[in-house]
Design a protein around this motif. Structure first.
Motif, PDB file in Angstrom:
ATOM      1  N   VAL A 150      30.921  25.417   7.216  1.00 57.48           N
ATOM      2  CA  VAL A 150      30.648  26.154   5.977  1.00 57.48           C
ATOM      3  C   VAL A 150      31.618  27.318   5.830  1.00 57.48           C
ATOM      4  N   SER A 151      31.901  28.000   6.949  1.00 58.73           N
ATOM      5  CA  SER A 151      32.815  29.135   6.907  1.00 58.73           C
ATOM      6  C   SER A 151      34.217  28.700   6.486  1.00 58.73           C
ATOM      7  N   VAL A 152      34.708  27.614   7.097  1.00 60.85           N
ATOM      8  CA  VAL A 152      36.051  27.127   6.764  1.00 60.85           C
ATOM      9  C   VAL A 152      36.089  26.593   5.338  1.00 60.85           C
ATOM     10  N   ALA A 153      35.032  25.861   4.956  1.00 63.43           N
ATOM     11  CA  ALA A 153      35.002  25.303   3.600  1.00 63.43           C
ATOM     12  C   ALA A 153      34.941  26.413   2.553  1.00 63.43           C
ATOM     13  N   GLY A 154      34.225  27.486   2.863  1.00 63.30           N
ATOM     14  CA  GLY A 154      34.146  28.603   1.918  1.00 63.30           C
ATOM     15  C   GLY A 154      35.494  29.243   1.683  1.00 63.30           C
ATOM     16  N   GLN A 174      49.626  33.820   4.538  1.00 62.32           N
ATOM     17  CA  GLN A 174      48.340  34.380   4.129  1.00 62.32           C
ATOM     18  C   GLN A 174      47.199  33.373   4.323  1.00 62.32           C
ATOM     19  N   THR A 175      47.496  32.113   4.033  1.00 63.58           N
ATOM     20  CA  THR A 175      46.474  31.075   4.185  1.00 63.58           C
ATOM     21  C   THR A 175      46.073  30.906   5.647  1.00 63.58           C
ATOM     22  N   VAL A 176      47.099  30.840   6.521  1.00 64.18           N
ATOM     23  CA  VAL A 176      46.807  30.703   7.959  1.00 64.18           C
ATOM     24  C   VAL A 176      46.044  31.922   8.465  1.00 64.18           C
ATOM     25  N   PHE A 177      46.483  33.096   8.026  1.00 63.90           N
ATOM     26  CA  PHE A 177      45.814  34.319   8.442  1.00 63.90           C
ATOM     27  C   PHE A 177      44.378  34.354   7.923  1.00 63.90           C
ATOM     28  N   GLY A 178      44.184  33.892   6.722  1.00 63.06           N
ATOM     29  CA  GLY A 178      42.836  33.865   6.151  1.00 63.06           C
ATOM     30  C   GLY A 178      41.910  32.937   6.920  1.00 63.06           C
ATOM     31  N   TYR A 179      42.436  31.740   7.273  1.00 59.72           N
ATOM     32  CA  TYR A 179      41.630  30.810   8.072  1.00 59.72           C
ATOM     33  C   TYR A 179      41.278  31.430   9.428  1.00 59.72           C
ATOM     34  N   ALA A 180      42.269  32.077  10.030  1.00 58.27           N
ATOM     35  CA  ALA A 180      42.038  32.701  11.339  1.00 58.27           C
ATOM     36  C   ALA A 180      40.979  33.788  11.246  1.00 58.27           C
ATOM     37  N   MET A 181      41.052  34.623  10.212  1.00 58.69           N
ATOM     38  CA  MET A 181      40.074  35.685  10.027  1.00 58.69           C
ATOM     39  C   MET A 181      38.689  35.111   9.728  1.00 58.69           C
ATOM     40  N   SER A 182      38.669  34.030   8.968  1.00 57.36           N
ATOM     41  CA  SER A 182      37.391  33.399   8.640  1.00 57.36           C
ATOM     42  C   SER A 182      36.705  32.872   9.894  1.00 57.36           C
ATOM     43  N   VAL A 183      37.485  32.198  10.725  1.00 57.25           N
ATOM     44  CA  VAL A 183      36.912  31.653  11.969  1.00 57.25           C
ATOM     45  C   VAL A 183      36.509  32.784  12.921  1.00 57.25           C
ATOM     46  N   ALA A 184      37.353  33.819  13.009  1.00 56.58           N
ATOM     47  CA  ALA A 184      37.048  34.942  13.896  1.00 56.58           C
ATOM     48  C   ALA A 184      35.767  35.654  13.457  1.00 56.58           C
ATOM     49  N   ALA A 185      35.631  35.881  12.154  1.00 58.09           N
ATOM     50  CA  ALA A 185      34.432  36.549  11.641  1.00 58.09           C
ATOM     51  C   ALA A 185      33.198  35.689  11.912  1.00 58.09           C
TER      52      ALA A 185
END
Length: 213
Positions: free
Chosen positions: A26-30, A44-55
């Motif tokens: 759900v986090s990644v899909a969001g 930015q996209t890679v960084f966003g995915y990384a931050m999403s998974v980390a959060a």
């Protein structure tokens, strides 16, 4: 529940893994849906995915810590309740034995075997629940001895109050055995839970100690 502690814990573990994987998806899909509507560079996209998974994992760790510690507290209270159940049954036995002593004394008081049984009953009735819980005394089952005495003395078997006490004593000792068995089962589950990693860290922080058998 009629299931044992291991099967109940196994069900919780399976549910935890399922919900964890679902939350990650759900986090990644969001973030994917968010990124699809915004013009982002690849970095930015890679960084966003990384931050999403980390959060997500930070939140998961906090939720896991909170739920696990609460589970340990509930287990500890169940251990205490199981210990109290033993105390209740020991107190019931402690109150019952003096009455049995008086009944047995009234029948064939001059017989050596009866005197031996009375002495044994008195020694057991003198063991208070507080003593029986510790190492000061060893509570021994007296039901087989009472049954043997009743077989030897038909006059005892004819007394309704003796028969009632005999039944109560037999039931009480069965309850003591069941209470001890349940206590050891829940204590085993609790002790095993607080020694495995990484739960042992939470147990140490919370000051949780192993329960004696």
């Amino acid at each position: 529940s009629v299931r044992d502690e291991a099967s109940i814990g196994g069900g919780y573990r399976v549910a935890a893994w399922v919900w964890s994987i679902f939350g990650l998806l759900v986090s990644v899909a969001g973030f994917t849906l968010y990124a699809s509507g915004v013009n982002l560079t690849q970095t930015q996209t890679v960084f966003g995915y990384a931050m999403s998974v980390a959060a997500y994992f930070i939140g998961l760790a906090l939720v896991w810590s909170w739920m696990t510690f609460n589970t340990l507290l509930v287990l500890r209270e169940r251990v205490r309740r199981a210990w109290s159940n033993i105390d209740v049954q020991l107190r019931r036995r402690h109150d019952l034995l003096p009455n049995l002593v008086e009944v047995v004394k009234g029948i064939r008081g001059h017989e050596a075997e009866t005197q031996r049984v009375i002495a044994f009953l008195r020694s057991q009735s003198g063991v208070s629940p507080e003593m029986a819980r510790g190492s000061q005394a060893r509570v021994v089952g007296v039901a087989p001895l009472i049954f043997a005495l009743a077989e030897s003395y038909p006059a005892l078997k004819a007394q309704s109050n003796f028969l009632a006490l005999q039944v109560e004593l037999s039931q009480t000792e069965s309850r003591i055995a069941l209470a001890r068995s349940y206590y050891n089962a829940i204590a085993t589950a609790y002790n095993a839970r607080i020694v495995v990693m990484p739960v042992n860290g939470l147990a140490a922080i919370g000051g949780l100690r192993a329960a004696p058998f």
